[in-house]
Structures are given as structure tokens and as C-alpha cells.
Design a protein around this motif. Sequence first.
Motif, PDB file in Angstrom:
ATOM      1  N   LEU A 280     -47.384 -59.738 -39.673  1.00 20.10           N
ATOM      2  CA  LEU A 280     -46.709 -58.440 -39.628  1.00 20.10           C
ATOM      3  C   LEU A 280     -47.770 -57.345 -39.648  1.00 20.10           C
ATOM      4  O   LEU A 280     -48.044 -56.735 -40.676  1.00 20.10           O
ATOM      5  N   THR A 281     -48.366 -57.098 -38.494  1.00 18.75           N
ATOM      6  CA  THR A 281     -49.537 -56.218 -38.409  1.00 18.75           C
ATOM      7  C   THR A 281     -49.211 -54.810 -37.933  1.00 18.75           C
ATOM      8  O   THR A 281     -49.979 -53.893 -38.194  1.00 18.75           O
ATOM      9  N   THR A 282     -48.123 -54.626 -37.211  1.00 19.85           N
ATOM     10  CA  THR A 282     -47.819 -53.308 -36.645  1.00 19.85           C
ATOM     11  C   THR A 282     -46.332 -52.999 -36.780  1.00 19.85           C
ATOM     12  O   THR A 282     -45.491 -53.908 -36.893  1.00 19.85           O
ATOM     13  N   PRO A 283     -45.989 -51.703 -36.767  1.00 18.10           N
ATOM     14  CA  PRO A 283     -44.568 -51.339 -36.777  1.00 18.10           C
ATOM     15  C   PRO A 283     -43.814 -51.945 -35.595  1.00 18.10           C
ATOM     16  O   PRO A 283     -42.652 -52.312 -35.715  1.00 18.10           O
ATOM     17  N   ARG A 284     -44.491 -52.061 -34.433  1.00 16.80           N
ATOM     18  CA  ARG A 284     -43.815 -52.617 -33.268  1.00 16.80           C
ATOM     19  C   ARG A 284     -43.411 -54.072 -33.505  1.00 16.80           C
ATOM     20  O   ARG A 284     -42.339 -54.495 -33.099  1.00 16.80           O
ATOM     21  N   LYS A 285     -44.288 -54.849 -34.167  1.00 14.19           N
ATOM     22  CA  LYS A 285     -43.952 -56.237 -34.488  1.00 14.19           C
ATOM     23  C   LYS A 285     -42.722 -56.298 -35.391  1.00 14.19           C
ATOM     24  O   LYS A 285     -41.826 -57.123 -35.205  1.00 14.19           O
ATOM     25  N   ALA A 286     -42.699 -55.423 -36.381  1.00 18.23           N
ATOM     26  CA  ALA A 286     -41.569 -55.397 -37.307  1.00 18.23           C
ATOM     27  C   ALA A 286     -40.280 -55.035 -36.582  1.00 18.23           C
ATOM     28  O   ALA A 286     -39.224 -55.639 -36.795  1.00 18.23           O
ATOM     29  N   LYS A 287     -40.377 -54.064 -35.689  1.00 21.89           N
ATOM     30  CA  LYS A 287     -39.202 -53.612 -34.938  1.00 21.89           C
ATOM     31  C   LYS A 287     -38.741 -54.684 -33.956  1.00 21.89           C
ATOM     32  O   LYS A 287     -37.551 -54.922 -33.770  1.00 21.89           O
ATOM     33  N   LEU A 288     -39.706 -55.357 -33.340  1.00 24.09           N
ATOM     34  CA  LEU A 288     -39.394 -56.425 -32.386  1.00 24.09           C
ATOM     35  C   LEU A 288     -38.612 -57.546 -33.067  1.00 24.09           C
ATOM     36  O   LEU A 288     -37.660 -58.087 -32.506  1.00 24.09           O
ATOM     37  N   TYR A 289     -39.008 -57.897 -34.283  1.00 22.16           N
ATOM     38  CA  TYR A 289     -38.313 -58.968 -35.008  1.00 22.16           C
ATOM     39  C   TYR A 289     -36.861 -58.576 -35.301  1.00 22.16           C
ATOM     40  O   TYR A 289     -35.935 -59.367 -35.096  1.00 22.16           O
ATOM     41  N   GLY A 290     -36.671 -57.339 -35.756  1.00 22.28           N
ATOM     42  CA  GLY A 290     -35.302 -56.889 -36.028  1.00 22.28           C
ATOM     43  C   GLY A 290     -34.441 -56.890 -34.779  1.00 22.28           C
ATOM     44  O   GLY A 290     -33.281 -57.308 -34.801  1.00 22.28           O
ATOM     45  N   ASN A 291     -35.000 -56.429 -33.643  1.00 26.37           N
ATOM     46  CA  ASN A 291     -34.248 -56.409 -32.390  1.00 26.37           C
ATOM     47  C   ASN A 291     -33.924 -57.816 -31.895  1.00 26.37           C
ATOM     48  O   ASN A 291     -32.878 -58.060 -31.296  1.00 26.37           O
ATOM     49  N   THR A 292     -34.846 -58.752 -32.127  1.00 29.43           N
ATOM     50  CA  THR A 292     -34.602 -60.142 -31.732  1.00 29.43           C
ATOM     51  C   THR A 292     -33.408 -60.712 -32.485  1.00 29.43           C
ATOM     52  O   THR A 292     -32.540 -61.370 -31.907  1.00 29.43           O
ATOM     53  N   LEU A 293     -33.349 -60.434 -33.781  1.00 27.17           N
ATOM     54  CA  LEU A 293     -32.212 -60.902 -34.585  1.00 27.17           C
ATOM     55  C   LEU A 293     -30.918 -60.201 -34.169  1.00 27.17           C
ATOM     56  O   LEU A 293     -29.837 -60.801 -34.220  1.00 27.17           O
ATOM     57  N   MET A 294     -31.040 -58.941 -33.756  1.00 34.89           N
ATOM     58  CA  MET A 294     -29.869 -58.190 -33.299  1.00 34.89           C
ATOM     59  C   MET A 294     -29.221 -58.889 -32.107  1.00 34.89           C
ATOM     60  O   MET A 294     -28.007 -58.813 -31.905  1.00 34.89           O
ATOM     61  N   PHE A 295     -30.018 -59.579 -31.337  1.00 31.81           N
ATOM     62  CA  PHE A 295     -29.516 -60.300 -30.167  1.00 31.81           C
ATOM     63  C   PHE A 295     -28.970 -61.687 -30.552  1.00 31.81           C
ATOM     64  O   PHE A 295     -27.867 -62.053 -30.176  1.00 31.81           O
ATOM     65  N   SER A 296     -29.747 -62.450 -31.303  1.00 36.08           N
ATOM     66  CA  SER A 296     -29.416 -63.857 -31.505  1.00 36.08           C
ATOM     67  C   SER A 296     -28.361 -64.103 -32.570  1.00 36.08           C
ATOM     68  O   SER A 296     -27.524 -65.005 -32.418  1.00 36.08           O
ATOM     69  N   LEU A 297     -28.368 -63.333 -33.650  1.00 43.58           N
ATOM     70  CA  LEU A 297     -27.421 -63.596 -34.739  1.00 43.58           C
ATOM     71  C   LEU A 297     -25.958 -63.469 -34.301  1.00 43.58           C
ATOM     72  O   LEU A 297     -25.148 -64.355 -34.610  1.00 43.58           O
ATOM     73  N   PRO A 298     -25.563 -62.399 -33.587  1.00 45.43           N
ATOM     74  CA  PRO A 298     -24.157 -62.322 -33.171  1.00 45.43           C
ATOM     75  C   PRO A 298     -23.757 -63.425 -32.194  1.00 45.43           C
ATOM     76  O   PRO A 298     -22.636 -63.924 -32.244  1.00 45.43           O
ATOM     77  N   ILE A 299     -24.678 -63.829 -31.292  1.00 45.41           N
ATOM     78  CA  ILE A 299     -24.350 -64.857 -30.303  1.00 45.41           C
ATOM     79  C   ILE A 299     -24.042 -66.193 -30.973  1.00 45.41           C
ATOM     80  O   ILE A 299     -23.113 -66.902 -30.587  1.00 45.41           O
ATOM     81  N   LEU A 300     -24.827 -66.531 -32.001  1.00 45.29           N
ATOM     82  CA  LEU A 300     -24.690 -67.845 -32.635  1.00 45.29           C
ATOM     83  C   LEU A 300     -24.007 -67.761 -33.993  1.00 45.29           C
ATOM     84  O   LEU A 300     -24.057 -68.714 -34.771  1.00 45.29           O
ATOM     85  N   GLN A 301     -23.362 -66.625 -34.278  1.00 42.29           N
ATOM     86  CA  GLN A 301     -22.704 -66.463 -35.566  1.00 42.29           C
ATOM     87  C   GLN A 301     -21.670 -67.565 -35.774  1.00 42.29           C
ATOM     88  O   GLN A 301     -20.790 -67.791 -34.943  1.00 42.29           O
ATOM     89  N   GLY A 302     -21.789 -68.291 -36.881  1.00 40.73           N
ATOM     90  CA  GLY A 302     -20.854 -69.360 -37.196  1.00 40.73           C
ATOM     91  C   GLY A 302     -21.169 -70.691 -36.550  1.00 40.73           C
ATOM     92  O   GLY A 302     -20.534 -71.695 -36.851  1.00 40.73           O
ATOM     93  N   GLU A 303     -22.163 -70.716 -35.638  1.00 43.80           N
ATOM     94  CA  GLU A 303     -22.477 -71.951 -34.917  1.00 43.80           C
ATOM     95  C   GLU A 303     -23.774 -72.612 -35.394  1.00 43.80           C
ATOM     96  O   GLU A 303     -24.041 -73.765 -35.055  1.00 43.80           O
TER      97      GLU A 303
END
Length: 725
Positions: A280-303
Motif C-alpha cells: 500500500l504505497t500510494t493513494p492510487r493503489k488504495a483507491k484502486l483496491y476499493g474500486n475493485t471491490l466495488m465491482f466484484s462484491l456485488p456481482i458475487l454477493q451470496g455466491e
Amino acid sequence: MEDKNYSSDSPIHEQEQDRFSRWSFSERVAQVISKRSDPSSIVIGLYGIWGDGKTSVLNFIEKSLDSDENVICIKFNPWRFGAEEELLTGFFFDIADALDAELIKTGDKLKDFVKKAAPGAGAIMGAKGAGDAFGSFISGPDINELKKRIENELEKAQRRVLILIDDVDRLEKTEIHALFRLVKLTADFKYTSYILAFDKDVVAASLQDRYSSTAENAGEAFLEKIIQVPLHLPAVEKQVLREFCFQGVDEAINIAGITLSQQQVQEFVRNFSSAFDDCLTTPRKAKLYGNTLMFSLPILQGEVNPVDLMLLEGIRVFCPSLYGVLRVNKSLFTGTFRDSYYSNNDNEKDHIKNLVNDALDVGKNINKAGFIELLKNMFPKLQSVYGNMSYGSDWYEKWNNGQRICSENYYSRYFTYAIPRGDISDHAIQALSDESEKWGVELDRESNPLNEILTPASSETLIKKLRHKSGEISATASIALAVAITQKSDEISNPEVLYSWTTPFSQAAMLVSDLIQNVPKPDRTDLAKKCIDTAPILGFKLEIFGWLKREDENKPEKDVFSEASIDEIGKHLGKVIADELKDQKDITLLAPTSIPTIFYTLNKFVEKGYVNDYVDELILKDPESLIRIIDSYVPTAWGMETGVSHKSDFKRDQYNSLTSELDASTVLSAIEMYFPQAMKVSDDFPRLYDDDAEKGLLFLKQFVWLHQYVIRESEDTENESDEKA
């Protein structure tokens, strides 16, 4: 999910948006430029790695100078230009246009002058290198006159020009060199300051390539000649970056509608800190991780398991090379080492270690020990790769119930962001369970609610998932589901395998038994009968009865069928079978693989000796039925190397099993009458060979040989008894 839910990766402009204490730093840089009294130009280098927030700092500097009439800010974007010629001319005209707009009131004349000079620049650049061409361009008489006019106006106005140049490190190597040549050649403008934002290592390496034949640090040396004030972005404390990252994680979890238990939160934070903190070296890395979860968590929610998914996405963001290894090596990371005595386990363990080690070596800012600890927690199989702990196959059900990535039934979902073909979503299983409450038991085949979801292709997955969930299904739903599944049992896959109880067909009967157990005890017997009556094929009727949970004196259980209930259900099943046979049906053709079970059921629950009478009549009609009867008792053998099945021999165990339900004399008389050649047997037991075309006749000979052996054995026993007497 709408796009607005994603955290933008755009740079920020306002002081209140500053999360990393960069505003005061930016303001200080702006004040130095604004209050500088020396008219000579100055070149400032703003150093930071990609994603560290250089653009935001440039925005802050510009914002803090908004109200300062002493400074004009010009943003020059090198990305607007393709060829080097465009880059060089574009830079000059950006400055000219800004000065024209802000300082020079008689602009038309100057604009015409600049446009008149421009064509000559293009001609020169077409004939020479970019650096030399621009040097010639700005040294021409017209350009010198223009420079004088601009400098005169600047001196008159006593205002400074600040040129902000971002993303220098993203240009091509030749463009980087041309840009620095440009700054060097134009740095003699009075009252002019430059701030160039870039990753110092990247740009120095590009310049080094330009001077590959000179000193080892030629790139650094060139930068030192150009950059007069090197500034590094203020470092962001690790705790601040982590909090910023976790804010994005919380937002993604809330949008997906996921609720984590306290234990799950602790598990995630512990694993995240262990593996990803150094990444976790830059704000962009931190933001990228949050955005990645924003995509994957709803798609696979409950699965899938949400914590496993969040950690896997962390691997994808912070160590893509390791993610690539996981994505294509399902068999290496799921399940357990089932047999520790197999020597090839050591080879597989070494292979896993090498794959992981190579992937981690490629990554940046990787804490190897932390990542390995993370992998051990996500994939328990690796506990025995990096230590001595091992897990047995009894954990498979727990991992399935937890939708864990280490389960081979769930692994692929984590990488496809979808339910793989042939699989069935857990949401669909839950919906099936909920909807079955309303079905009732009077279902007809055409309107069976399982018609679309239960097919030969899907049966294995559906039955397996329903079995895992069976303990949670209500009594009402259990009744409806048991009947619905039974009604479609003839469409359930039933391949020939070494262990028949592993087939979807047998597993479905186990599921029906589980569902029957969910019903109040007084209603279970009637439901079992109902399912037996509903099953369209005799084989499944027998399977249901065979898997009902019974009293066992060695394993006393309270919640099972009593002996009296089993007897009642057995008699019901016996009557169903007997009624089928009354229509003169040939059982050897109707249910050829179930004959031993049918004979046992008829003799035990209908009438002792029923089978003798039935077989006598059957053989009279079709003598070949005797061969089919004996064949049904012969076990199937499996080649260890080929995996191909074939009939084994009719041996003593099979003889005992057959003659316990059918008199040996009945069989022997039929052989003597219809197959006399089988009565001639040698002293040696007749053996079956793979290429034996007359297997049926051979089974008869084996029966005769065994019968004669049993008679001799009995006579010997009687003689020994007489001698002792």
C-alpha cells in the motif's frame, strides 16, 4: 450498480478534499514562486511515483495562486501532441496564447506574427532532429523578436508565468528527451517558472538510454543540469493510507449489501495487514483496491465467501503475478493432500513452492512471509506445504458450507465473476428452498417446478448443493422437494462407477432420505411411502428404501425409523414390486441391475419363497433369463490403469448371496434342462478371461462348480461330525 458508486481516480483540486496533508506543502511552493524577486527563470522538479498524488499537488498549487494577480498559471499537457514536432511547437504556442490573453492587448498583430513564424519551424523540423530543429526555430530572427516582446511585456507588468507540466514520465523516451531539451532552450525567459511532475527513476532511466554510451549515471546528471529545485512529495503515513483504503472497502461492502461478523472483520484486517501493508504505497493503489471491490462484491454477493473474495482481490491488485498463478492452478490450491503416503506429494509441494516463490519475486514491495501466511489461511492445503499441519477430507463439507475459495466447488467462481457452466448459484438453491414451501405434494410431471433446473447435466451439482443445505430446509419445503425430486428421478444421472453410492442417482436417494428426516416423526412413514409410489422407476424406489435411516444396535440413534416402521415401508415396497410382476413383467429386463435387492425385498417383505415361484415361471417362459439373473449377481471390476469396467467372476460370495434368496436346486435344475453343456466342469474353477465371448455360459459353469464344491464341503463336514461322534 451505477458508475457513481465507484471512487473516482481523478486528481483533487480543493483544500477540503486533501486527505494526505499536501495542501500546506503546495501552498508553500506557490508562495515561493509568487514572492520571488529574481527575474530569472527557475525549474522545479516534483518527484513522486505513479499514483502518489503529483497531479493533485499541481492542482493545489494552481488553486492557491487563483487570487494572486502576480502569477499566471499555464498547464501544458504533453499528451495532447503525438509527434515531437507537435510537442515542441505546441509548447511555444501555449505560452504565447496565454500571454496574449492575459498581458498583450493588441493581440491580433502578435498572433499574426506568431502564425507567420510557425511554417518555418515545420520545414526545419522535417530536415533535422527534434532538438536541433527547435534550437534553430527559436533562434530565428522572428522568434527572437517575439521573445523580446513577451519579455518586455512581462517586465512591464511585473508578473510571473508558472508553467505546470504533468505526466512527464508517461511520454515516450524520445518525447521525454525532447521536452527536457525544450525546457533547457526556453529557460532563459524572464519571470518564468517551471514545475515538472514525474517519477524521477523512470525519467532518469529514459534519459540514460539516450546517453547509453556515456557515464553510468548520465540520466541523473542530465536531470541535475535541468532541475534547479528538486522536491519530493511529502510521504503519506502508512496508517493514513490504510484508513483511506479501508474507507473504500467499507463503501464497497455497504453498496454490495454485505454484513460481516466481527470475526470476519478481524480475519480480514489481520490478513490484509500481514500481506498487503507493504504494497500500500500510494493513494492510487488504495483507491484502486476499493474500486475493485466495488465491482466484484456485488456481482458475487451470496455466491462466495466475502472475506476470501476481498483477500483474493487484494492479491490481484497488489501482486498480479501471484493472482495469475492462482487463476490457472485450481487443483494445486483446492482440497487437501488426501494420501500422505504417496511420494508424489513431495513433488507437488515443491512445485507449489516454486510457483509461489517465482510469482512473489516478480511483485513489487512484497512481504513474502506475509503473503505466504495469507495463502496458508486462504488455502489450508498449503499448511502442509509450508509446515506440518494437514487437513482431512472431513473438512470439505465445512469449506463448501462456508463457500470458501479452497473448495473445488467454489474456486472457479472467484476468478470468473460468474457461476461456471454446469454450476448452480447458491441464490438459486435458496430460492428453490423458499419457493418449495408453496408447492404442496400433489405434483404432476408436466408442471413439476424442477423441470427447468433438474436435468441429467445439472443433476450432480443440484443434488450435491441441496444435500449440503438439507438440514436448513423446513418441514413443509422438505415434503414438497422430496416428492418433486423423486418424480424426476429417471432424469438423474446414474453412470457406472466404482463406488455406486457416489453417483447423483444414489445421492438423490440420500437427499430424499435427509428431507424425510426433516418431517415430524409421525409423518415420515407416509412420506416415504408417497415417494416410493411417486418414483417412476423401480431402481429409485429401491434406493429410497435402502437409504432410509434405521435403528442400529451398535449406533443407537433416537431420530431414525424404528424397526416396525421399516417393516411397514418394506411391505409397501414389496407390494409395489409384486404388483409390477403380476403383469407378467420380466424383472431381468425391467431392472437388471437391481435384481439382488428385488429378490431380497420380495422374500423378506412379501412372502418367503416368493422368488422361487416367480423364477420357476420366468425360466419356463424364457430360459435365458436365468443367465441374466446370475449375471446380475456378478460384481463389476475396474482396471486400475485403464479405468475401464468389466464383469468379474461369479464366486463364493455371489453364490451365497444368490442361494440365500433362490434355491440352488431351482437354478441347477434349470441349467440341466436348458444349458446341459454348463454341467460339464473340470476340477479347476472355470476362469473368466477378457476376450471370453460366452460369459453367460461361463457364469453358469461357475455356479455349477461352486454348487458341487459346497456339496462336497457339506459332506466333509458331516463326515467329520460322524467321526467325532
